[in-house]
Design an enzyme around this catalytic site. Structure first.
Site, PDB file in Angstrom:
ATOM      1  N   CYS A 176       0.879  -1.303   0.188  1.00  0.00           N
ATOM      2  CA  CYS A 176      -0.093  -0.040   0.026  1.00  0.00           C
ATOM      3  C   CYS A 176       0.976   1.145   0.143  1.00  0.00           C
ATOM      4  CB  CYS A 176      -0.858   0.022   1.220  1.00  0.00           C
ATOM      5  SG  CYS A 176       0.110  -0.078   2.726  1.00  0.00           S
TER       6      CYS A 176
ATOM      7  N   HIS B 255       5.248  -4.595   9.136  1.00  0.00           N
ATOM      8  CA  HIS B 255       4.933  -6.122   9.632  1.00  0.00           C
ATOM      9  C   HIS B 255       5.214  -6.845   8.667  1.00  0.00           C
ATOM     10  CE1 HIS B 255       2.294  -4.692  13.369  1.00  0.00           C
ATOM     11  NE2 HIS B 255       3.799  -4.811  13.566  1.00  0.00           N
TER      12      HIS B 255
ATOM     13  N   HIS C   6       3.393   2.290  11.374  1.00  0.00           N
ATOM     14  CA  HIS C   6       2.338   2.206  12.213  1.00  0.00           C
ATOM     15  C   HIS C   6       2.066   3.438  13.086  1.00  0.00           C
ATOM     16  CE1 HIS C   6       4.254  -1.668  11.534  1.00  0.00           C
ATOM     17  NE2 HIS C   6       3.202  -2.117  11.013  1.00  0.00           N
TER      18      HIS C   6
ATOM     19  N   CYS D  60       2.620   6.230   8.405  1.00  0.00           N
ATOM     20  CA  CYS D  60       1.834   6.456   7.421  1.00  0.00           C
ATOM     21  C   CYS D  60       0.726   7.566   7.523  1.00  0.00           C
ATOM     22  CB  CYS D  60       0.957   5.127   7.284  1.00  0.00           C
ATOM     23  SG  CYS D  60      -0.286   5.437   6.020  1.00  0.00           S
TER      24      CYS D  60
ATOM     25  N   GLU E   5      -0.699   0.331  16.860  1.00  0.00           N
ATOM     26  CA  GLU E   5      -1.453   1.621  16.341  1.00  0.00           C
ATOM     27  C   GLU E   5      -2.266   1.901  17.319  1.00  0.00           C
ATOM     28  OE1 GLU E   5      -2.705   1.387  12.348  1.00  0.00           O
ATOM     29  OE2 GLU E   5      -4.301   2.658  12.754  1.00  0.00           O
TER      30      GLU E   5
ATOM     31  N   THR F  94      -6.786   1.704  11.669  1.00  0.00           N
ATOM     32  CA  THR F  94      -6.798   1.779   9.881  1.00  0.00           C
ATOM     33  C   THR F  94      -7.023   0.354   9.400  1.00  0.00           C
ATOM     34  OG1 THR F  94      -4.653   1.758   9.832  1.00  0.00           O
ATOM     35  CG2 THR F  94      -5.413   3.818   9.865  1.00  0.00           C
TER      36      THR F  94
ATOM     37  N   CYS G 278      -8.570   2.030   6.227  1.00  0.00           N
ATOM     38  CA  CYS G 278      -7.957   2.938   4.967  1.00  0.00           C
ATOM     39  C   CYS G 278      -8.250   2.103   3.832  1.00  0.00           C
ATOM     40  CB  CYS G 278      -6.404   2.822   5.443  1.00  0.00           C
ATOM     41  SG  CYS G 278      -5.695   1.314   4.799  1.00  0.00           S
TER      42      CYS G 278
ATOM     43  N   SER H  31       1.094  -9.660  11.648  1.00  0.00           N
ATOM     44  CA  SER H  31       0.397  -8.684  10.677  1.00  0.00           C
ATOM     45  C   SER H  31      -1.183  -8.725  10.905  1.00  0.00           C
ATOM     46  CB  SER H  31       0.624  -8.851   9.376  1.00  0.00           C
ATOM     47  OG  SER H  31      -0.345  -8.205   8.488  1.00  0.00           O
TER      48      SER H  31
ATOM     49  N   SER I 122       1.874  -5.426   3.208  1.00  0.00           N
ATOM     50  CA  SER I 122       3.444  -5.422   3.588  1.00  0.00           C
ATOM     51  C   SER I 122       4.221  -6.513   2.947  1.00  0.00           C
ATOM     52  CB  SER I 122       3.778  -5.223   4.993  1.00  0.00           C
ATOM     53  OG  SER I 122       2.955  -6.262   5.539  1.00  0.00           O
TER      54      SER I 122
HETATM   55  S1  SF4 Z   1      -2.744   2.828   7.045  1.00  0.00           S
HETATM   56 FE1  SF4 Z   1      -3.412   1.703   5.294  1.00  0.00          FE
HETATM   57  S2  SF4 Z   1      -2.027   2.876   3.664  1.00  0.00           S
HETATM   58 FE2  SF4 Z   1      -1.090   3.328   5.713  1.00  0.00          FE
HETATM   59  S3  SF4 Z   1       0.352   1.635   6.153  1.00  0.00           S
HETATM   60 FE3  SF4 Z   1      -1.568   0.992   7.205  1.00  0.00          FE
HETATM   61  S4  SF4 Z   1      -2.585  -0.411   5.637  1.00  0.00           S
HETATM   62 FE4  SF4 Z   1      -0.884   0.916   4.564  1.00  0.00          FE
END
Ligand code: SF4
Length: 308
Positions: free
Chosen positions: A14, A43, A76, A98, A128, A166, A196, A224, A268
């Site tokens: 991503c 991860h 993260h 991110c 996160e 996310t 996301c 992950s 990832s």
């Molecule tokens: S929030 Fe979404 S775009 Fe950002 S690192 Fe995590 S999975 Fe990827």
């Protein structure tokens, strides 16, 4: 033994993972080793071990890092108290979090400044969630399920907003949000979901094809949360599903009686790894049939190599 191999798309990096890995590569080139990274940059154990070979040190322990050395914050995100501790030690840092994770931190801060309490849907043990709640542990209430929701109590006049990790299961999160709205009618939702685009697209790509296949391979690491969720999605539809880091982990009985095997991966995981799984399946009698592209992703996040 003959079976069809079908690839899911989108499945590769991503924009947030691509940015974090690209930034770490550029930082290494620009400043030289050693570079320290809090947690894992993303991860994925292969990516982490490739960087370790280049003298990148993955550690959360600031005793491992000396004054003026460089630390990179992983994709993260990072706890605000940790950033302060890094700055207090005169460690230089670059943030590869991110931007979509940073957005949730900013939302949490903004709502708390306006006297809201935040109900945050996330996994208690996921970095996160831990780091977002560090913005104000008293006012950010992490819930992972209905049992956690049941424990929350607020007065009907308390302003409440809902934010979330996310990388959650889209379906499970929707169900928990509607329970939270039933319990707290004053609960406000942000204008856009915090789950996301990459999470949503990868879950939809897997879900769309599940009725047509009988086995599912997710390429990804066990730490992950998203990779685990993709595997669970397969199991929810009664498909035999496995999560593997590499083809060596495919047990021979998994391939018995297979008619069609669907391969996908979390964001990832490099495409090389997915290709190695496909090649292994071909060597076992699998025939590549097609790639099903649910949507094409165009998101790009620019790098920032600015030292702080
Ligand atoms: S929030 Fe979404 S775009 Fe950002 S690192 Fe995590 S999975 Fe990827």
């Amino acid at each position: 033994m003959n079976f069809k191999i079908i690839l899911a798309s989108p499945r590769w990096y991503c924009a947030g993972v691509d940015r974090a890995i690209g930034m770490l590569d550029d930082i290494l080139e620009k400043y030289g080793a050693p570079i320290f990274v809090n947690h894992e940059i993303v991860h994925n154990k292969f990516i982490v071990s490739e960087f370790e070979k280049k003298w990148v040190v993955f550690t959360d322990n600031l005793d491992d890092v000396e004054k003026w050395q460089i630390m990179v914050f992983s994709a993260h995100g990072v706890a605000p108290s940790y950033v302060q501790a890094v700055a207090d030690k005169w460690i230089r840092y670059i943030d590869a979090s991110c931007p979509l994770v940073i957005k949730v931190h900013k939302e949490a801060k903004k709502f708390i400044a306006s006297e809201y309490e935040v109900i945050y849907i996330g996994q208690h043990n996921h970095q996160e969630a831990i780091w977002v709640s560090d913005n104000d542990p008293e006012k950010i209430h992490v819930i992972a399920n209905e049992a956690d929701l049941e424990k929350l109590q607020f007065s009907p006049t308390q302003k409440l907003v809902l934010l979330n990790q996310t990388t959650l299961s889209v379906d499970d999160t929707k169900a928990l949000i509607s329970k939270a709205q039933e319990k707290f009618p004053q609960l406000e939702l942000p204008s856009f979901s915090d789950i996301c685009y990459a999470t949503t697209n990868r879950q939809e790509a897997v879900k769309n094809i599940l009725p047509e296949i009988d086995k599912l391979i997710i390429v990804g690491s066990k730490n992950s949360s998203n990779s685990v969720k993709l595997k669970l999605l397969g199991q929810k539809f009664w498909k035999e599903s496995i999560l593997i880091d590499s083809p060596n982990e495919i047990a021979s009985d998994f391939l018995e009686w297979a008619k069609s095997i669907w391969i996908s991966s979390w964001a990832s995981v490099s495409e090389d790894l997915v290709q190695s799984v496909q090649k292994f399946l071909e060597s076992q009698g699998g025939l590549f049939e097609k790639e099903i592209v649910l949507t094409k992703e165009k998101m790009i996040f620019p790098y920032s190599l600015e030292l702080k």
